[in-house]
Design an enzyme around this catalytic site. Structure first.
Site, PDB file in Angstrom:
ATOM      1  N   ASP A  94      -4.171  -9.514  -6.774  1.00  0.00           N
ATOM      2  CA  ASP A  94      -5.295  -9.527  -5.841  1.00  0.00           C
ATOM      3  C   ASP A  94      -6.180  -8.305  -6.115  1.00  0.00           C
ATOM      4  O   ASP A  94      -5.687  -7.176  -6.174  1.00  0.00           O
ATOM      5  CB  ASP A  94      -4.714  -9.460  -4.419  1.00  0.00           C
ATOM      6  CG  ASP A  94      -5.742  -9.729  -3.333  1.00  0.00           C
ATOM      7  OD1 ASP A  94      -6.742 -10.399  -3.618  1.00  0.00           O
ATOM      8  OD2 ASP A  94      -5.503  -9.277  -2.197  1.00  0.00           O
ATOM      9  N   HIS A  95      -7.464  -8.510  -6.295  1.00  0.00           N
ATOM     10  CA  HIS A  95      -8.430  -7.415  -6.503  1.00  0.00           C
ATOM     11  C   HIS A  95      -8.087  -6.486  -7.667  1.00  0.00           C
ATOM     12  O   HIS A  95      -8.119  -5.252  -7.510  1.00  0.00           O
ATOM     13  CB  HIS A  95      -8.611  -6.578  -5.230  1.00  0.00           C
ATOM     14  CG  HIS A  95      -9.265  -7.341  -4.120  1.00  0.00           C
ATOM     15  ND1 HIS A  95     -10.609  -7.618  -4.099  1.00  0.00           N
ATOM     16  CD2 HIS A  95      -8.744  -7.909  -3.013  1.00  0.00           C
ATOM     17  CE1 HIS A  95     -10.889  -8.337  -3.015  1.00  0.00           C
ATOM     18  NE2 HIS A  95      -9.779  -8.528  -2.352  1.00  0.00           N
ATOM     19  N   ASP A 116     -11.880  -8.103 -10.058  1.00  0.00           N
ATOM     20  CA  ASP A 116     -12.931  -7.923  -9.049  1.00  0.00           C
ATOM     21  C   ASP A 116     -13.986  -6.953  -9.575  1.00  0.00           C
ATOM     22  O   ASP A 116     -13.888  -5.746  -9.421  1.00  0.00           O
ATOM     23  CB  ASP A 116     -12.305  -7.397  -7.750  1.00  0.00           C
ATOM     24  CG  ASP A 116     -13.353  -7.205  -6.654  1.00  0.00           C
ATOM     25  OD1 ASP A 116     -14.554  -7.422  -6.919  1.00  0.00           O
ATOM     26  OD2 ASP A 116     -12.965  -6.838  -5.536  1.00  0.00           O
ATOM     27  N   GLU A 146     -15.198 -12.470  -8.963  1.00  0.00           N
ATOM     28  CA  GLU A 146     -15.934 -12.365  -7.689  1.00  0.00           C
ATOM     29  C   GLU A 146     -17.395 -12.020  -7.918  1.00  0.00           C
ATOM     30  O   GLU A 146     -17.733 -11.167  -8.747  1.00  0.00           O
ATOM     31  CB  GLU A 146     -15.290 -11.308  -6.774  1.00  0.00           C
ATOM     32  CG  GLU A 146     -16.041 -11.179  -5.443  1.00  0.00           C
ATOM     33  CD  GLU A 146     -15.269 -10.448  -4.338  1.00  0.00           C
ATOM     34  OE1 GLU A 146     -14.028 -10.437  -4.381  1.00  0.00           O
ATOM     35  OE2 GLU A 146     -15.927  -9.893  -3.447  1.00  0.00           O
ATOM     36  N   HIS A 190     -12.675  -8.054   4.866  1.00  0.00           N
ATOM     37  CA  HIS A 190     -11.256  -7.722   4.986  1.00  0.00           C
ATOM     38  C   HIS A 190     -10.920  -7.029   6.304  1.00  0.00           C
ATOM     39  O   HIS A 190     -11.790  -6.401   6.904  1.00  0.00           O
ATOM     40  CB  HIS A 190     -10.837  -6.820   3.816  1.00  0.00           C
ATOM     41  CG  HIS A 190     -10.890  -7.535   2.498  1.00  0.00           C
ATOM     42  ND1 HIS A 190     -11.831  -7.249   1.550  1.00  0.00           N
ATOM     43  CD2 HIS A 190     -10.126  -8.531   1.998  1.00  0.00           C
ATOM     44  CE1 HIS A 190     -11.635  -8.041   0.502  1.00  0.00           C
ATOM     45  NE2 HIS A 190     -10.617  -8.829   0.749  1.00  0.00           N
ATOM     46  N   GLY A 191      -9.651  -7.138   6.698  1.00  0.00           N
ATOM     47  CA  GLY A 191      -9.146  -6.354   7.816  1.00  0.00           C
ATOM     48  C   GLY A 191      -9.201  -7.073   9.156  1.00  0.00           C
ATOM     49  O   GLY A 191      -9.521  -8.269   9.238  1.00  0.00           O
ATOM     50  N   ILE A 278      -5.176 -14.610   3.066  1.00  0.00           N
ATOM     51  CA  ILE A 278      -4.766 -14.142   4.394  1.00  0.00           C
ATOM     52  C   ILE A 278      -3.745 -13.018   4.239  1.00  0.00           C
ATOM     53  O   ILE A 278      -2.674 -13.219   3.658  1.00  0.00           O
ATOM     54  CB  ILE A 278      -4.169 -15.314   5.211  1.00  0.00           C
ATOM     55  CG1 ILE A 278      -5.261 -16.365   5.464  1.00  0.00           C
ATOM     56  CG2 ILE A 278      -3.555 -14.809   6.520  1.00  0.00           C
ATOM     57  CD1 ILE A 278      -4.778 -17.655   6.055  1.00  0.00           C
ATOM     58  N   SER A 280      -4.211  -9.796   6.698  1.00  0.00           N
ATOM     59  CA  SER A 280      -4.182  -9.094   7.995  1.00  0.00           C
ATOM     60  C   SER A 280      -3.391  -9.849   9.061  1.00  0.00           C
ATOM     61  O   SER A 280      -2.694  -9.230   9.876  1.00  0.00           O
ATOM     62  CB  SER A 280      -5.606  -8.854   8.502  1.00  0.00           C
ATOM     63  OG  SER A 280      -6.301  -8.032   7.599  1.00  0.00           O
TER      64      SER A 280
HETATM   65  P1  13P Z   1      -7.770 -10.469   5.418  1.00  0.00           P
HETATM   66  O1  13P Z   1      -7.877  -9.004   5.621  1.00  0.00           O
HETATM   67  O2  13P Z   1      -8.791 -11.203   6.224  1.00  0.00           O
HETATM   68  O3  13P Z   1      -6.401 -10.981   5.674  1.00  0.00           O
HETATM   69  O4  13P Z   1      -8.132 -10.790   3.892  1.00  0.00           O
HETATM   70  C1  13P Z   1      -7.172 -10.672   2.890  1.00  0.00           C
HETATM   71  C2  13P Z   1      -7.734 -10.761   1.524  1.00  0.00           C
HETATM   72  O5  13P Z   1      -8.857 -11.162   1.300  1.00  0.00           O
HETATM   73  C3  13P Z   1      -6.871 -10.347   0.418  1.00  0.00           C
HETATM   74  O6  13P Z   1      -7.552 -10.327  -0.801  1.00  0.00           O
HETATM   75  O1  G3H Z   2      -7.945  -7.239  -0.090  1.00  0.00           O
HETATM   76  C1  G3H Z   2      -7.251  -6.624   0.684  1.00  0.00           C
HETATM   77  C2  G3H Z   2      -5.854  -7.068   0.887  1.00  0.00           C
HETATM   78  O2  G3H Z   2      -5.634  -7.301   2.253  1.00  0.00           O
HETATM   79  C3  G3H Z   2      -4.890  -6.082   0.305  1.00  0.00           C
HETATM   80  O3  G3H Z   2      -4.878  -4.922   1.066  1.00  0.00           O
HETATM   81  O4  G3H Z   2      -5.067  -3.143  -0.645  1.00  0.00           O
HETATM   82  O5  G3H Z   2      -4.162  -2.669   1.648  1.00  0.00           O
HETATM   83  O6  G3H Z   2      -2.815  -3.978  -0.002  1.00  0.00           O
HETATM   84  P1  G3H Z   2      -4.206  -3.579   0.461  1.00  0.00           P
HETATM   85 ZN    ZN Z   3      -9.597  -9.808  -0.717  1.00  0.00          ZN
END
Ligand code: 13P
Ligand code: G3H
Ligand code: ZN
Length: 335
Positions: A94-95, A116, A146, A190-191, A278, A280
């Site tokens: 992720d990212h 990303d 992205e 996010h968050g 998802i 958060s």
């Molecule tokens: P949330 O913070 O809405 O759960 O998003 C998570 C997310 O996009 C992880 O890449």
């Molecule tokens: O994109 C954000 C995700 O919720 C991952 O969050 O970088 O705190 O692990 P994190």
């Molecule tokens: Zn994200």
């Protein structure tokens, strides 16, 4: 070099094609702990859903990259032990913020990576994404890119304003990069604080914030430009108000936390949006259960005692998302 195929993992290609065609979305749940991993697998097996287990750079720093990779391998075996003959589990970065990080994940057995480059100038985003795609595709690993910037904090990528994805750029971007899916910006972030109170209205009955709608017009324009192309939504937690209330009732302080209403995610799932991220909501479900348990059982100190209800609460939330929001239940390609 470890191939994800030897670990029993799958990439996103077939599951995204089926999701776009079938009008549902695959859940992408972040995990950092064993309890999250177990809850995700239990939920996916019970609902017969494909699932993406995703790992952020922060998760790798917290839990150790090798441990997380073995946990994902363990997740496949655990799913089989729970009765799923052919689990469809993706291990996704992720990212990812550099070629090196993506390469490291591919080399250690990830089946999908996100690069990303959304904070970079357009041409630099294209060049970086293309480089990752060229490497990933050699190993049949799929790549999410992205375009457009989400408001709020996006890992280390900070942006004060939300820059929606420009529909006029998507054909050029997808063609030149060769990416397999595209994360877009249509108003999610996010968050647990996705909107400022001044961006929302208030429900007169509950006093809770009602967020503004997502930019479905932008999504539909993108869909028209790239028919059938897999679209990803980040920042898609709905910030369930019952979990927020529980946290606040047991000593927490999350005033005016607000997410994306589930009806809007349900609507998005029926479109070319085929991956919904998802994280958060899992954090909220875990924290609410732990706060409640510890407040009600002040003499307990064995982590298993409070992590068990936390795991149960996350599992319930994951099942709810799969069945009631994304519609990915009973969608395994191989029965
Ligand atoms: P949330 O913070 O809405 O759960 O998003 C998570 C997310 O996009 C992880 O890449
Ligand atoms: O994109 C954000 C995700 O919720 C991952 O969050 O970088 O705190 O692990 P994190
Ligand atoms: Zn994200």
């Amino acid at each position: 070099m470890v191939s994800y195929k030897d670990l029993g993992l799958v990439n996103t290609r077939a599951m995204f094609a089926a999701a776009v065609k079938g009008g549902y979305a695959i859940p992408a749940f972040n995990f950092n702990t064993m309890e999250q991993m177990q809850a995700i697998v239990m939920a996916a097996v019970e609902t017969k859903s494909p699932v993406i287990m995703q790992v952020s750079k922060g998760a790798r720093n917290y839990a150790n990259a090798t441990i997380l990779r073995y946990m994902a391998q363990g997740a496949v075996e655990y799913a089989k032990e729970l009765g799923c003959a052919h689990p469809e589990i993706v291990l996704h970065l992720d990212h990812g913020d550099s070629f090196e990080l993506c390469k490291d994940c591919i080399d250690m057995g990830f089946s999908s990576v996100m690069i990303d480059g959304s904070s970079l100038p357009y041409e630099e985003n294209i060049a970086l994404t293309k480089k990752v795609v060229e490497y990933a595709h050699k190993y049949d690993v799929t790549v999410e890119a992205e375009l457009g910037v989400l408001a709020g904090v996006e890992d280390e990528v900070a942006s004060e304003v939300s820059h929606y994805t420009k529909p006029e750029e998507v054909i050029d971007f997808a063609t030149r990069t060769g990416c397999d899916s595209l994360a877009i910006s249509i108003g999610t972030s996010h968050g647990a604080y996705k909107f400022k109170p001044e961006q929302c209205t208030r429900d007169p009955k509950t006093g809770k914030l009602v967020p503004p709608p997502l930019a479905f017009d932008v999504l539909h324009e993108i869909e028209k430009k790239l028919p059938g192309f897999p679209i990803v939504l980040h920042g898609s937690s709905s910030v369930p108000q019952d979990e927020v209330d529980t946290i606040n009732a047991y000593g927490g302080k999350l005033p005016d936390a607000v997410g994306i209403p589930e009806e809007q995610l349900r609507e998005a799932s029926k479109s070319a949006v085929c991956k919904i991220n998802i994280d958060s909501d899992s954090r909220l479900a875990m924290t609410a259960a732990i706060r409640k348990y510890l407040a009600e059982n002040p003499s307990h100190f064995d982590p298993r005692q409070y992590l068990k209800p936390a795991r149960e609460n996350m599992k319930k939330m994951y099942i709810h998302k799969i069945v009631e929001v994304l519609g990915s239940d009973n969608k395994l390609l191989q029965k």
